[in-house]
Write a protein that holds these residues in place. Structure first.
Motif, mmCIF file in Angstrom:
data_model
loop_
_atom_site.group_PDB
_atom_site.id
_atom_site.type_symbol
_atom_site.label_atom_id
_atom_site.label_comp_id
_atom_site.label_asym_id
_atom_site.label_seq_id
_atom_site.Cartn_x
_atom_site.Cartn_y
_atom_site.Cartn_z
ATOM 1 N N VAL A 83 0.837 -1.209 0.000
ATOM 2 C CA VAL A 83 0.000 0.000 0.000
ATOM 3 C C VAL A 83 0.866 1.251 0.000
ATOM 4 O O VAL A 83 0.620 2.204 -0.750
ATOM 5 N N PHE A 84 1.902 1.255 0.816
ATOM 6 C CA PHE A 84 2.750 2.451 0.883
ATOM 7 C C PHE A 84 3.613 2.617 -0.367
ATOM 8 O O PHE A 84 4.017 3.733 -0.693
ATOM 9 N N GLU A 85 3.874 1.536 -1.073
ATOM 10 C CA GLU A 85 4.562 1.656 -2.362
ATOM 11 C C GLU A 85 3.672 2.314 -3.418
ATOM 12 O O GLU A 85 4.143 3.059 -4.269
ATOM 13 N N LYS A 127 -0.125 -1.923 13.250
ATOM 14 C CA LYS A 127 0.399 -0.655 13.762
ATOM 15 C C LYS A 127 1.930 -0.664 13.746
ATOM 16 O O LYS A 127 2.553 0.339 13.399
ATOM 17 N N HIS A 128 2.501 -1.787 14.124
ATOM 18 C CA HIS A 128 3.962 -1.926 14.059
ATOM 19 C C HIS A 128 4.437 -1.929 12.608
ATOM 20 O O HIS A 128 5.443 -1.291 12.277
ATOM 21 N N ALA A 129 3.719 -2.647 11.749
ATOM 22 C CA ALA A 129 4.127 -2.761 10.347
ATOM 23 C C ALA A 129 4.158 -1.400 9.667
ATOM 24 O O ALA A 129 5.050 -1.120 8.856
ATOM 25 N N VAL A 130 3.205 -0.549 9.981
ATOM 26 C CA VAL A 130 3.171 0.799 9.390
ATOM 27 C C VAL A 130 4.421 1.573 9.775
ATOM 28 O O VAL A 130 5.055 2.227 8.936
ATOM 29 N N ARG A 131 4.801 1.498 11.039
ATOM 30 C CA ARG A 131 6.011 2.198 11.485
ATOM 31 C C ARG A 131 7.259 1.612 10.832
ATOM 32 O O ARG A 131 8.126 2.358 10.364
ATOM 33 N N LEU A 132 7.328 0.295 10.776
ATOM 34 C CA LEU A 132 8.535 -0.366 10.285
ATOM 35 C C LEU A 132 8.773 -0.133 8.801
ATOM 36 O O LEU A 132 9.920 -0.203 8.330
ATOM 37 N N PRO A 156 5.209 8.877 8.561
ATOM 38 C CA PRO A 156 5.386 10.207 7.961
ATOM 39 C C PRO A 156 4.569 10.388 6.680
ATOM 40 O O PRO A 156 4.068 11.492 6.409
ATOM 41 N N LYS A 157 4.407 9.315 5.919
ATOM 42 C CA LYS A 157 3.651 9.423 4.671
ATOM 43 C C LYS A 157 2.174 9.679 4.948
ATOM 44 O O LYS A 157 1.538 10.492 4.269
ATOM 45 N N LEU A 158 1.618 9.001 5.943
ATOM 46 C CA LEU A 158 0.217 9.229 6.297
ATOM 47 C C LEU A 158 -0.001 10.668 6.752
ATOM 48 O O LEU A 158 -0.994 11.304 6.389
ATOM 49 N N ILE A 159 0.928 11.174 7.548
ATOM 50 C CA ILE A 159 0.812 12.560 8.036
ATOM 51 C C ILE A 159 0.876 13.533 6.873
ATOM 52 O O ILE A 159 0.068 14.476 6.771
ATOM 53 N N GLU A 194 -10.201 12.421 6.546
ATOM 54 C CA GLU A 194 -10.847 11.873 7.742
ATOM 55 C C GLU A 194 -10.425 10.421 7.977
ATOM 56 O O GLU A 194 -10.252 9.990 9.127
ATOM 57 N N LYS A 195 -10.250 9.676 6.904
ATOM 58 C CA LYS A 195 -9.779 8.291 7.037
ATOM 59 C C LYS A 195 -8.321 8.263 7.525
ATOM 60 O O LYS A 195 -7.945 7.408 8.332
ATOM 61 N N LEU A 196 -7.520 9.185 7.030
ATOM 62 C CA LEU A 196 -6.136 9.277 7.482
ATOM 63 C C LEU A 196 -6.073 9.567 8.980
ATOM 64 O O LEU A 196 -5.257 8.981 9.707
ATOM 65 N N VAL A 197 -6.931 10.455 9.437
ATOM 66 C CA VAL A 197 -6.988 10.761 10.868
ATOM 67 C C VAL A 197 -7.330 9.502 11.661
ATOM 68 O O VAL A 197 -6.729 9.217 12.709
ATOM 69 N N GLY A 198 -8.287 8.714 11.143
ATOM 70 C CA GLY A 198 -8.649 7.474 11.822
ATOM 71 C C GLY A 198 -7.489 6.494 11.894
ATOM 72 O O GLY A 198 -7.245 5.870 12.933
ATOM 73 N N ALA A 199 -6.759 6.363 10.797
ATOM 74 C CA ALA A 199 -5.609 5.448 10.768
ATOM 75 C C ALA A 199 -4.516 5.924 11.717
ATOM 76 O O ALA A 199 -3.913 5.114 12.446
#
Length: 459
Positions: free
Chosen positions: A168-170, A197-202, A207-210, A222-227
């Motif tokens: 997803v982040f790619e 939650k760990h996988a997102v950080r790793l 930073p990309k979500l922010i 709003e979805k980003l805020v939820g994540a």
């Protein structure tokens, strides 16, 4: 009826045309119901296994339209259609067929039972693989299906183990806006799981979500805020989130869209700040989060107030400067107003009777009491303001006297803080506080409640 019967005609060209006609007819709600009752779905599923790609394409298109209806989704499952669809999705190279099949799976994934079936037949890894397809419609269909599938807890694990979070982040910066929105929605759902939650950080996703909050539309924001709120519940994520300026970014987002964002989004922002300030009492003040929480106290929705007051209670527990800022931002006055307005909410109901007030505000009131207690600890100015508020002292004595244990405990500790001033102590005495505290010390269930009552009595 004739169309359905003709689906099994031996000529490929006839099957192609009939399936195409049903595809068109299935755009109508009444027709979808009639076609299901006439046995159209199992016949179309058979055609998905045809060797002629034109037949497959039209049959899949017809199923895509038919699968809009819940009963048709169920019948596709009943006839083994999920396995057939996933098998074709794995083996087919035709873009039109893949588009129609992925669309059908997306529709089917809206039904609870189908989500497990999609995983059972290997659909999760196939959908993730097709996210990398250059066809935007196929990507969008797969993203929609994965978003729905992610609601299933076992699917969360399957998506993570298949590398879905990293994928997803790619892709998230390279897909069209509608697909990006679905992928972010999927992340929001997935981040309910601790491992994600760990996988997102790793994978350096925080930073990309922010950053995406600054560049996407309101619904996606709003979805980003939820994540991000979900990610903030994991202690290992909080330092990086604070260092990346998540509170400042969320604060700007709310300020820009204060009239448009949903109450649930404000609640997510307040909840995120509450988690983020557990170990860091400075960043929220520096980046505008503390002032925003004071503003949120005025929101008409109880959930927003509950989480904002919770965040403020955490910010004031060990940080004296924050107690002054709450006063300067008008938060203390709002807290006192809310206390007076809702203090009767925590009354212990008489046995066999229902509470006189709706209980949904009770958690918010507890956080309000916590925040008033913290704000008046070793802060004479705040204590004086609290005591001078019309009916605030009376409300505290009422809660000590008649409230449930946890509310009474915090009210007693507020009384202790305010009693350091002799004139305030005398006014509290005139309201019967000593008798109320003695009664609380006698009736308190927990040692914490009894100790709070005794400390207030001593003060």
């Amino acid at each position: 009826e004739k169309l359905t019967a003709t689906l099994r005609h031996p000529a490929d060209s006839i099957q192609t045309k009939i399936a195409g006609a049903i595809w068109n007819c299935a755009s109508n709600s009444e027709n979808r119901s009639a076609l299901r009752q006439l046995g159209c779905i199992p016949a179309l599923l058979e055609l998905l296994q045809h060797t002629n790609e034109h037949v497959q394409e039209n049959a899949a298109g017809a199923l895509w339209n038919l699968s809009v209806d819940t009963d048709n989704k169920a019948q596709i499952l009943d006839y083994g259609g999920i396995g057939t669809l996933v098998k074709l999705l794995k083996s087919c190279q035709s873009q039109p067929i893949l588009e129609n099949v992925s669309g059908t799976i997306w529709n089917c994934s809206a039904m609870l039972e189908n989500r497990a079936a999609i995983r059972k037949y290997g659909g999760i890894t196939t959908l993730l693989s097709l996210l990398q397809n250059g066809n935007e419609k196929i990507q969008d269909n797969c993203a929609g299906a994965l978003r729905n599938c992610a609601i299933n807890d076992q699917n969360k694990t399957a998506i993570r183990e298949a590398g879905g979070v990293e994928l997803v982040f790619e892709l998230i910066d390279r897909v069209v806006a509608s697909t990006q929105d679905k992928l972010i929605a999927m992340l929001w759902i997935l981040t309910a799981a601790p491992e994600v939650k760990h996988a997102v950080r790793l994978c350096n996703g925080l930073p990309k979500l922010i950053a995406l909050i600054e560049t996407t539309g309101l619904s996606t924001q709003e979805k980003l805020v939820g994540a991000l709120r979900n990610c903030a519940t994991e202690p290992a994520n909080r330092q990086q989130l604070n260092e990346c300026g998540v509170i400042a970014t969320m604060t700007r987002f709310v300020q820009r869209n204060s009239q448009q964002i949903a109450a649930t989004t404000k609640e997510s922002v307040a909840s995120a700040v509450w988690f983020l300030c557990r170990d860091d009492k400075i960043t929220a003040r520096r980046e505008g989060g503390l002032a925003l929480m004071c503003k949120f106290l005025e929101d008409p929705h109880f959930g927003v107030v509950e989480h904002a007051a919770g965040a403020l209670s955490s910010l004031t527990i060990t940080e004296p400067e924050n107690r002054d800022i709450i006063r300067e931002e008008g938060g203390l006055q709002t807290l006192l107003n809310l206390l007076v307005q809702h203090h009767e909410i925590c009354v212990v109901p008489i046995s066999g009777q229902s509470p006189q007030q709706p209980q949904s505000f009770s958690p918010a009131l507890l956080n309000i009491l916590l925040c008033i207690r913290n704000s008046t600890t070793a802060n004479e100015t705040n204590a004086t303001i609290a005591a001078a508020h019309p009916r605030a002292l009376k409300a505290l004595v009422f809660i000590v006297s008649k409230g449930v244990d946890e509310h009474s405990r915090e009210a007693a500790l507020c009384v202790k803080n305010l009693s350091l001033d002799k004139s305030i102590a005398e006014e509290l005495q005139s309201l019967g506080v000593s008798q109320a505290l003695q009664s609380l010390a006698d009736r308190g269930v927990s040692e914490g409640v009894k100790k709070a009552a005794v400390m207030a009595l001593q003060a």
